[in-house]
Motif scaffolding. Structure first.
Motif, short mmCIF file in Angstrom:
data_model
loop_
_atom_site.label_atom_id
_atom_site.label_comp_id
_atom_site.label_asym_id
_atom_site.label_seq_id
_atom_site.Cartn_x
_atom_site.Cartn_y
_atom_site.Cartn_z
N ALA A 152 0.82 -1.28 0.01
CA ALA A 152 0.13 -0.05 0.10
C ALA A 152 0.88 1.23 -0.12
N ASP A 156 -3.09 5.74 -2.54
CA ASP A 156 -3.82 4.57 -3.09
C ASP A 156 -5.50 4.79 -2.81
N VAL A 158 -8.70 2.68 -1.47
CA VAL A 158 -9.36 1.36 -0.60
C VAL A 158 -10.41 1.03 -1.33
N SER A 213 -1.84 -3.84 -2.88
CA SER A 213 -1.96 -4.69 -1.67
C SER A 213 -3.25 -5.19 -1.39
N LEU A 228 -3.29 -4.33 6.71
CA LEU A 228 -3.08 -3.58 5.76
C LEU A 228 -2.17 -2.27 5.93
#
Length: 263
Positions: A152, A156, A158, A213, A228
């Motif tokens: 991650a 990014d 989610v 990820s 994460l």
């Protein structure tokens, strides 16, 4: 005893005693083990255990127990973007367990393997005090496709492959803690009795290199986000949590917070 220290502490003890897990491409603590075969190839393996008195809620059939045993292993492969190929099952069966129930259980295992296009190639059996099932999955992965927990990055997005809260609400109904109209209850109970892994979605997202990820969210959304975050060294701002519509109705009927159920 396991109950006195908890699963996470057990894992910490094991990793502390063994030290570095050499050859694991993803590193210790990911959803699967990915053993480096050289070149671009990885031997991807996973084992997950089901115990009847902790993992089988009231009302679950033995067919559904077999289905769940396969699915909970496949779900970890889905999160890594790896196609599982072979399933093995080790069974601890209590004395007096009926042949009819065993056939029903194995039918669930067989049908789940067919659903995910996996070869079920046997396993091991022994006698135990309670029904204990340990599934094992094997598949071939590739270094440029497998998705770990540690990638991650800042900026990014989610994203999730489904909505949340169904399992938590379904379990409350199964345990008799809360109730709901039949149409709502049946939908929510399917989340715990007949779970389905998002394998096709995981394989597709991996194939188009869409992920930095990923993690299996079976342990809950809040814990998955924490894992994460911890693995990637980043934090998350969450503005919208996708909640199953029936969970919202269930929460409203019973005076519960649907977000709490989703987390």
């Amino acid at each position: 005893m396991v109950l006195s220290i908890g699963e996470r502490e057990i894992i910490e003890i094991i990793s502390g005693l063994i030290g570095e897990f050499k050859g694991d491409f993803l590193g210790f603590g990911d959803d699967v083990v990915a053993y480096d075969l050289g070149g671009d190839m990885l031997a991807v393996v996973k084992t997950d255990m089901l115990i009847d008195y902790t993992d089988v809620p009231p009302g679950m059939s033995y067919y559904q127990v077999g289905w769940k045993t396969v699915t909970m292993n496949v779900s970890d492969f889905a999160a890594k973007g790896v196609k599982p190929q072979v399933f093995l099952l080790s069974m601890g069966v209590p004395r007096g367990f009926e042949a009819k129930s065993l056939r029903e259980l194995i039918e669930g295992v067989r049908d789940a393997c067919r659903y995910y296009s996996i070869s079920y190639l046997g396993g091991d059996t022994n006698e135990s005090l309670s029904l204990t099932l340990a599934g094992f999955l094997f598949g071939i992965g590739f270094k440029n496709r497998i998705v770990g927990r540690r990638g991650a990055r800042l900026g990014d997005i989610v994203a999730v492959t489904g909505e949340f809260g169904g399992s938590a609400a379904g379990l409350k109904i199964a345990l008799g803690e809360y109730s709901a109209p039949k149409s709502i209850a049946e939908k929510l109970l399917r989340f715990i009795y007949e779970p389905k892994a998002r394998l096709n979605e995981g394989l597709k997202l991996s194939s188009i290199d869409a992920l930095t990820s990923s993690i299996d969210s079976s342990d809950g959304l809040a814990w998955s986000l924490y894992e994460l975050s911890n693995a990637g060294g980043v934090g998350f701002h969450i503005y919208n949590i996708p909640v199953v519509e029936e969970v919202k109705l269930f929460a409203d009927i019973n005076g519960l917070n649907p977000v709490d159920l989703a987390l």
